[in-house]
Design an enzyme around this catalytic site. Structure first.
Site, PDB file in Angstrom:
ATOM      1  N   LEU A  28      38.818  46.008  36.539  1.00 53.33           N
ATOM      2  CA  LEU A  28      38.630  46.305  37.957  1.00 53.33           C
ATOM      3  C   LEU A  28      37.825  45.201  38.633  1.00 53.33           C
ATOM      4  CD1 LEU A  28      38.850  48.251  40.384  1.00 53.33           C
ATOM      5  CD2 LEU A  28      36.759  49.341  39.551  1.00 53.33           C
ATOM      6  N   HIS A  29      36.770  44.753  37.987  1.00 50.56           N
ATOM      7  CA  HIS A  29      35.921  43.688  38.529  1.00 50.56           C
ATOM      8  C   HIS A  29      36.737  42.420  38.796  1.00 50.56           C
ATOM      9  CE1 HIS A  29      32.705  40.822  38.997  1.00 50.56           C
ATOM     10  NE2 HIS A  29      32.904  40.277  37.804  1.00 50.56           N
TER      11      HIS A  29
END
Length: 184
Positions: A28-29
């Protein structure tokens, strides 16, 4: 922030929830930094002593739809369940989910000060006593820095509930000290 999408980690006999959450959050990052910088906020609906097994992505329906088209979850699809994009319930409160950086070890602070050339070893021992160590009981996710390769704990604080939303940008982790996300 009228829309959201939930990503739930499925029970797994091979991998524990924390390990899968770390892998999910790392993906996600990277994806937020590449495709949705500042536009998508995250929350953890099961936030307690641990972040839990669910991440909610908050934004506009268009931004969430565009983000989901990037196939950022490749490799984790068998370990997660992704909801449809939904509207935030009417009357939802708002809160911030922010990163907290803890200067945990006095010894680490001393080593860093000497390595950076700010202090000599003797000065570091004198100026940075063991009492400078900080601890926290905040929930965390274990992440690995893409730039240095070092593993660290990303501590997450849920702010106070607010009636009205506050605008602002979200960082590459989807967290912000000022911008709120719906809480329900």
């Amino acid at each position: 922030m009228e829309s959201y999408q939930e990503i739930r980690i499925l029970p797994n006999l091979e991998f524990d929830t924390e390990l899968l959450m770390a892998a999910l959050f790392a993906k996600l990052h990277r994806a937020l930094g590449q495709h949705a910088a500042g536009k998508i906020g995250v929350s953890f609906p099961h936030y307690a002593r641990k972040p839990g097994d669910v991440i909610r992505l908050h934004s506009t329906a268009a931004a969430l739809n565009a983000f989901s088209q990037t196939s950022w979850l490749k490799g984790l699809n068998d370990y997660v369940d992704i909801s449809e994009i939904r509207n935030v319930p009417a009357g939802a409160k708002h809160c911030c989910f922010s990163r907290v950086q803890v200067k945990s070890s006095a010894e680490r602070l001393r080593r860093r000060s000497v390595k950076k050339g700010w202090l000599s070893e003797a000065e570091a021992l004198e100026r940075i006593p063991d009492s400078k160590s900080q601890t926290t009981a905040l929930p965390f996710i274990k992440v690995k820095s893409l730039s240095t390769g070092e593993a660290f704990r990303l501590f997450i604080r849920r702010g106070a509930l607010q009636v009205d939303p506050a605008g602002g940008e979200f960082g590459a982790y989807g967290l912000s000290a000022v911008a709120t996300v719906p809480w329900f």
